[in-house]
Design a protein around this motif. Sequence first.
Motif, PDB file in Angstrom:
ATOM      1  N   ASP A   1       0.820  -1.215   0.000  1.00  0.00           N
ATOM      2  CA  ASP A   1       0.000   0.000   0.000  1.00  0.00           C
ATOM      3  C   ASP A   1       0.849   1.258   0.000  1.00  0.00           C
ATOM      4  O   ASP A   1       0.357   2.352  -0.301  1.00  0.00           O
ATOM      5  CB  ASP A   1      -0.963   0.005   1.198  1.00  0.00           C
ATOM      6  CG  ASP A   1      -0.239  -0.124   2.527  1.00  0.00           C
ATOM      7  OD1 ASP A   1       0.931  -0.569   2.527  1.00  0.00           O
ATOM      8  OD2 ASP A   1      -0.838   0.195   3.575  1.00  0.00           O
ATOM      9  N   THR A   2       2.143   1.122   0.335  1.00  0.00           N
ATOM     10  CA  THR A   2       3.078   2.237   0.275  1.00  0.00           C
ATOM     11  C   THR A   2       4.382   1.758  -0.352  1.00  0.00           C
ATOM     12  O   THR A   2       4.690   0.556  -0.345  1.00  0.00           O
ATOM     13  CB  THR A   2       3.394   2.816   1.671  1.00  0.00           C
ATOM     14  OG1 THR A   2       3.985   1.786   2.479  1.00  0.00           O
ATOM     15  CG2 THR A   2       2.122   3.337   2.343  1.00  0.00           C
ATOM     16  N   PHE A   3       5.154   2.702  -0.872  1.00  0.00           N
ATOM     17  CA  PHE A   3       6.487   2.377  -1.386  1.00  0.00           C
ATOM     18  C   PHE A   3       7.436   3.476  -0.945  1.00  0.00           C
ATOM     19  O   PHE A   3       7.279   4.642  -1.343  1.00  0.00           O
ATOM     20  CB  PHE A   3       6.496   2.263  -2.912  1.00  0.00           C
ATOM     21  CG  PHE A   3       7.883   2.125  -3.474  1.00  0.00           C
ATOM     22  CD1 PHE A   3       8.615   0.964  -3.278  1.00  0.00           C
ATOM     23  CD2 PHE A   3       8.474   3.177  -4.159  1.00  0.00           C
ATOM     24  CE1 PHE A   3       9.908   0.846  -3.765  1.00  0.00           C
ATOM     25  CE2 PHE A   3       9.767   3.067  -4.657  1.00  0.00           C
ATOM     26  CZ  PHE A   3      10.478   1.899  -4.459  1.00  0.00           C
ATOM     27  N   GLU A   4       8.419   3.116  -0.122  1.00  0.00           N
ATOM     28  CA  GLU A   4       9.332   4.103   0.444  1.00  0.00           C
ATOM     29  C   GLU A   4      10.796   3.722   0.322  1.00  0.00           C
ATOM     30  O   GLU A   4      11.661   4.366   0.915  1.00  0.00           O
ATOM     31  CB  GLU A   4       8.991   4.319   1.931  1.00  0.00           C
ATOM     32  CG  GLU A   4       7.574   4.828   2.169  1.00  0.00           C
ATOM     33  CD  GLU A   4       7.210   4.902   3.636  1.00  0.00           C
ATOM     34  OE1 GLU A   4       7.914   4.253   4.440  1.00  0.00           O
ATOM     35  OE2 GLU A   4       6.246   5.605   3.965  1.00  0.00           O
ATOM     36  N   THR A   5      11.099   2.665  -0.428  1.00  0.00           N
ATOM     37  CA  THR A   5      12.481   2.204  -0.537  1.00  0.00           C
ATOM     38  C   THR A   5      13.343   3.254  -1.234  1.00  0.00           C
ATOM     39  O   THR A   5      13.082   3.600  -2.392  1.00  0.00           O
ATOM     40  CB  THR A   5      12.551   0.889  -1.331  1.00  0.00           C
ATOM     41  OG1 THR A   5      11.644  -0.048  -0.788  1.00  0.00           O
ATOM     42  CG2 THR A   5      13.968   0.315  -1.291  1.00  0.00           C
ATOM     43  N   PRO A   6      14.378   3.774  -0.564  1.00  0.00           N
ATOM     44  CA  PRO A   6      15.239   4.759  -1.232  1.00  0.00           C
ATOM     45  C   PRO A   6      16.153   4.087  -2.251  1.00  0.00           C
ATOM     46  O   PRO A   6      16.638   2.971  -2.048  1.00  0.00           O
ATOM     47  CB  PRO A   6      16.044   5.364  -0.084  1.00  0.00           C
ATOM     48  CG  PRO A   6      16.056   4.315   0.977  1.00  0.00           C
ATOM     49  CD  PRO A   6      14.775   3.556   0.840  1.00  0.00           C
ATOM     50  N   ILE A   7      16.378   4.793  -3.351  1.00  0.00           N
ATOM     51  CA  ILE A   7      17.357   4.370  -4.352  1.00  0.00           C
ATOM     52  C   ILE A   7      18.462   5.412  -4.334  1.00  0.00           C
ATOM     53  O   ILE A   7      18.225   6.592  -4.610  1.00  0.00           O
ATOM     54  CB  ILE A   7      16.723   4.245  -5.746  1.00  0.00           C
ATOM     55  CG1 ILE A   7      15.630   3.166  -5.712  1.00  0.00           C
ATOM     56  CG2 ILE A   7      17.786   3.904  -6.790  1.00  0.00           C
ATOM     57  CD1 ILE A   7      14.912   2.983  -7.027  1.00  0.00           C
TER      58      ILE A   7
END
Length: 298
Positions: free
Chosen positions: A271-277
Amino acid sequence: MTYRIGIDLGGTKIEIAALMASGDLEHRVRVPTPPDYRATIETIAELVAGAERALGPAHGIGIGIPGTISPATGFVKNANSERLNGNPFDKDLEARLGRKVRVSNDANCFAMSEAADGAGAGVNCVFGVIVGTGCGGGVVVNGRVLEGRHRIAGEWGHTPLPWPRADEMPMRRCWCGKVGCLETYVSGPALAAEADGIGARDAGGLPARAEAGDERAIRALDIHAERLARGLAMIVNILDPDVIVLGGGLSNLDHLYERVPALMPPYVISDTFETPIRRNKHGDSSGVRGAAWLWPAG
């Protein structure tokens, strides 16, 4: 003096460096990679001897190679430097040096370097991506390289491009013999060919061309970013890393760090996407740093 030796064995050059207790690199030397397997072993032995003459005995010797050592046979497999394949590289080098060495895939070494004190420091799970001439990956969990049962963990470049579109059919054949590998879609040569046709290899000038309004460059960069987003979303769905760190030549493309994360959410089962690249911290030092980090400090 406490230090560890890291060696980055590439197809065209061998680099050796000493990772000091301070985290600094000393005694960095690069030489061409010999075309012969036995000469490669001898060259590495000479580089180690030179480092130890300058600094004293090393605490450990780690080596990153463009392949991996099969746990079934003890021989190198999957190396694009084909002279290594089918040889017991670690055993031959240990016999020449008279001591234990630790060998891992070069993408694992990159991930280890960035997880230890780079762009992935301070988190539990790092996925390190090398996107350049080829496409590789490495996984570090709780400060240790995750190699897997077959020592192929992180080899996302030889998984198929996920969620392929109709205009991407039929899928491309890879040098590994399989069809549809991500490497054939997101590597530097793949990006160059998207803009300038089959045979183009250098994608370095595309951002400047796009900035100047070159429609072919703009379109190629857009397609590449969307495909990279699909590939990394698949990794998030499987591994759910705390951070993804980009390395290799294409990691210098500034637009990737904003555009790719924005394109990933539709493919991530969350429901969320917060993975830093993040861009790598250590650049072309990550190979030797990560190889040295195969040994604990002190």
